[in-house]
Motif scaffolding. Structure first.
Motif, PDB file in Angstrom:
ATOM      1  N   GLU A   1      76.826 -22.003  63.762  1.00  0.00           N
ATOM      2  CA  GLU A   1      76.218 -23.322  63.606  1.00  0.00           C
ATOM      3  C   GLU A   1      75.241 -23.617  64.735  1.00  0.00           C
ATOM      4  O   GLU A   1      74.177 -24.214  64.512  1.00  0.00           O
ATOM      5  CB  GLU A   1      77.302 -24.401  63.547  1.00  0.00           C
ATOM      6  CG  GLU A   1      78.141 -24.343  62.279  1.00  0.00           C
ATOM      7  CD  GLU A   1      79.126 -25.480  62.187  1.00  0.00           C
ATOM      8  OE1 GLU A   1      79.075 -26.392  63.046  1.00  0.00           O
ATOM      9  OE2 GLU A   1      79.947 -25.475  61.250  1.00  0.00           O
ATOM     10  N   ARG A   2      75.588 -23.203  65.934  1.00  0.00           N
ATOM     11  CA  ARG A   2      74.668 -23.397  67.061  1.00  0.00           C
ATOM     12  C   ARG A   2      73.363 -22.653  66.822  1.00  0.00           C
ATOM     13  O   ARG A   2      72.270 -23.174  67.080  1.00  0.00           O
ATOM     14  CB  ARG A   2      75.314 -22.910  68.355  1.00  0.00           C
ATOM     15  CG  ARG A   2      74.407 -23.026  69.585  1.00  0.00           C
ATOM     16  CD  ARG A   2      75.109 -22.501  70.813  1.00  0.00           C
ATOM     17  NE  ARG A   2      74.200 -22.411  71.949  1.00  0.00           N
ATOM     18  CZ  ARG A   2      74.525 -21.872  73.129  1.00  0.00           C
ATOM     19  NH1 ARG A   2      75.747 -21.374  73.314  1.00  0.00           N
ATOM     20  NH2 ARG A   2      73.639 -21.827  74.112  1.00  0.00           N
TER      21      ARG A   2
ATOM     22  N   VAL B   1      72.057 -21.760  63.854  1.00  0.00           N
ATOM     23  CA  VAL B   1      71.319 -22.429  62.780  1.00  0.00           C
ATOM     24  C   VAL B   1      70.669 -23.710  63.290  1.00  0.00           C
ATOM     25  O   VAL B   1      69.517 -24.016  62.959  1.00  0.00           O
ATOM     26  CB  VAL B   1      72.252 -22.725  61.592  1.00  0.00           C
ATOM     27  CG1 VAL B   1      71.563 -23.651  60.578  1.00  0.00           C
ATOM     28  CG2 VAL B   1      72.670 -21.424  60.908  1.00  0.00           C
ATOM     29  N   ASN B   2      71.384 -24.459  64.104  1.00  0.00           N
ATOM     30  CA  ASN B   2      70.813 -25.697  64.651  1.00  0.00           C
ATOM     31  C   ASN B   2      69.602 -25.417  65.530  1.00  0.00           C
ATOM     32  O   ASN B   2      68.644 -26.207  65.556  1.00  0.00           O
ATOM     33  CB  ASN B   2      71.870 -26.468  65.442  1.00  0.00           C
ATOM     34  CG  ASN B   2      72.900 -27.120  64.542  1.00  0.00           C
ATOM     35  OD1 ASN B   2      72.621 -27.442  63.384  1.00  0.00           O
ATOM     36  ND2 ASN B   2      74.106 -27.319  65.063  1.00  0.00           N
TER      37      ASN B   2
ATOM     38  N   ILE C   1      66.654 -24.710  63.246  1.00  0.00           N
ATOM     39  CA  ILE C   1      66.139 -25.961  62.677  1.00  0.00           C
ATOM     40  C   ILE C   1      65.367 -26.756  63.732  1.00  0.00           C
ATOM     41  O   ILE C   1      64.318 -27.345  63.438  1.00  0.00           O
ATOM     42  CB  ILE C   1      67.301 -26.796  62.101  1.00  0.00           C
ATOM     43  CG1 ILE C   1      67.947 -26.051  60.926  1.00  0.00           C
ATOM     44  CG2 ILE C   1      66.819 -28.180  61.670  1.00  0.00           C
ATOM     45  CD1 ILE C   1      69.222 -26.686  60.429  1.00  0.00           C
ATOM     46  N   ARG C   2      65.856 -26.749  64.948  1.00  0.00           N
ATOM     47  CA  ARG C   2      65.204 -27.527  66.011  1.00  0.00           C
ATOM     48  C   ARG C   2      63.754 -27.099  66.206  1.00  0.00           C
ATOM     49  O   ARG C   2      62.870 -27.942  66.384  1.00  0.00           O
ATOM     50  CB  ARG C   2      65.971 -27.341  67.335  1.00  0.00           C
ATOM     51  CG  ARG C   2      65.331 -28.074  68.514  1.00  0.00           C
ATOM     52  CD  ARG C   2      66.047 -27.794  69.817  1.00  0.00           C
ATOM     53  NE  ARG C   2      65.957 -26.400  70.242  1.00  0.00           N
ATOM     54  CZ  ARG C   2      64.883 -25.858  70.823  1.00  0.00           C
ATOM     55  NH1 ARG C   2      63.780 -26.589  71.029  1.00  0.00           N
ATOM     56  NH2 ARG C   2      64.882 -24.583  71.189  1.00  0.00           N
TER      57      ARG C   2
ATOM     58  N   MET D   1      77.085 -24.601  55.434  1.00  0.00           N
ATOM     59  CA  MET D   1      76.593 -24.645  56.804  1.00  0.00           C
ATOM     60  C   MET D   1      75.161 -25.156  56.859  1.00  0.00           C
ATOM     61  O   MET D   1      74.812 -26.000  57.694  1.00  0.00           O
ATOM     62  CB  MET D   1      76.674 -23.261  57.459  1.00  0.00           C
ATOM     63  CG  MET D   1      76.149 -23.247  58.888  1.00  0.00           C
ATOM     64  SD  MET D   1      76.199 -21.599  59.634  1.00  0.00           S
ATOM     65  CE  MET D   1      77.971 -21.331  59.674  1.00  0.00           C
TER      66      MET D   1
ATOM     67  N   SER E   1      73.916 -28.753  58.383  1.00  0.00           N
ATOM     68  CA  SER E   1      72.976 -28.793  59.503  1.00  0.00           C
ATOM     69  C   SER E   1      71.753 -29.644  59.201  1.00  0.00           C
ATOM     70  O   SER E   1      70.873 -29.797  60.056  1.00  0.00           O
ATOM     71  CB  SER E   1      72.532 -27.374  59.868  1.00  0.00           C
ATOM     72  OG  SER E   1      73.638 -26.596  60.288  1.00  0.00           O
TER      73      SER E   1
ATOM     74  N   LYS F   1      63.569 -28.143  56.049  1.00  0.00           N
ATOM     75  CA  LYS F   1      63.863 -29.187  57.027  1.00  0.00           C
ATOM     76  C   LYS F   1      63.297 -30.541  56.586  1.00  0.00           C
ATOM     77  O   LYS F   1      62.154 -30.595  56.156  1.00  0.00           O
ATOM     78  CB  LYS F   1      63.276 -28.807  58.396  1.00  0.00           C
ATOM     79  CG  LYS F   1      63.573 -29.811  59.500  1.00  0.00           C
ATOM     80  CD  LYS F   1      63.104 -29.313  60.833  1.00  0.00           C
ATOM     81  CE  LYS F   1      63.332 -30.334  61.942  1.00  0.00           C
ATOM     82  NZ  LYS F   1      62.874 -29.853  63.265  1.00  0.00           N
TER      83      LYS F   1
END
Length: 257
Positions: free
Chosen positions: A129-130, A132-133, A136-137, A184, A188, A257
């Protein structure tokens, strides 16, 4: 294996880099890469980040095929060296750049890239998850995040398959089902999720030409004779459970996004 630490993901990929693989370490080969790229709507105007770029095969392919700018990051400096060599050899140095970086802590500003892709990297992370985040960021609003990832296509998998993949390919945590990957990505904050799953026809990738294959086999033979850790790695890898391909496959996962 007496020393399980020998086959940590870091050691595995260092071995892959030492051998000199020109290809990516993922299922589906070029066909899967093409599907991933097309699903992310890449064109000449897009700015693309390839996370876990390995030797730069996909990054250079995208730059040559679409003429867009591509950045590749990988945690291994040796892989980045090979990626830069590839970019020079394929004449795309003006469109592709590479740098050493952890995909769980990407050294780029927010909302920079139109597309972020990753092939068989996110599933190896301690904290998926970190990762993937982070993808996305650094993706612009309206941009795409696309993954080609290991997937259980039949559940529950036998314990020996889970152990085999952990031992030989460095899978640290849980391999997800297609529903798990979709949840997931949705969790996110991505939308318009695309999910496509495939059985693995073979644990190989057909990107290499004959010259590359011969070079790789020569280096593998040398390491097999000289390096005990590499011998253990090869022996473990070739002990493929007969029912692996019944349960194990890959998926294309894309969100906006």
């Amino acid at each position: 294996m007496k020393n399980k630490e020998q086959l940590s993901p870091e050691v595995i990929y260092e071995m892959v880099a030492n051998v000199g693989f020109r290809k990516h370490f993922h299922l589906g080969g070029l066909e899967a890469t093409r599907e991933l790229v097309e699903s992310c709507h890449i064109d000449r105007e897009k700015y693309v980040l390839d996370v876990g770029c390995a030797s730069g095969k996909t990054a250079c392919y995208i730059a040559k095929r679409y003429g867009c700018r591509v950045v590749g990051v990988d945690i291994l400096e040796r892989m980045i060296d090979r990626a830069n060599e590839r970019a020079r050899r394929e004449g795309v140095e003006d469109r592709v750049s590479f740098r050493v970086a952890d995909v769980q802590d990407i050294p780029f500003e927010d909302n920079l890239f139109d597309v972020v892709i990753g092939e068989f990297i996110t599933g190896l992370l301690d904290d998926k998850e970190r990762g993937v985040n982070e993808y996305i960021r650094v993706t612009k609003p309206g941009g795409y995040v696309g993954l080609n990832e290991a997937t259980w296509i039949k559940t529950p998998p036998p314990a020996e398959l889970i152990e085999y993949l952990s031992r030989t390919f460095g899978v640290k945590g849980e391999i997800l089902t297609s529903d798990g990957w979709k949840e997931m990505l949705e969790g996110s904050g991505l939308r318009e999720i695309v999910v496509r799953n495939y059985k693995a026809r073979a644990l190989s990738n057909k990107w290499d030409n004959l010259k590359d294959v011969l070079r790789v086999w020569h280096k593998m033979l040398y390491l097999y004779v000289r390096n005990p850790a590499f011998r253990s790695f090869i022996k473990e890898t070739l002990s493929i459970p007969k029912n692996l391909l019944e349960y194990f496959g890959y998926g294309i996962y894309v969100g906006r996004k």
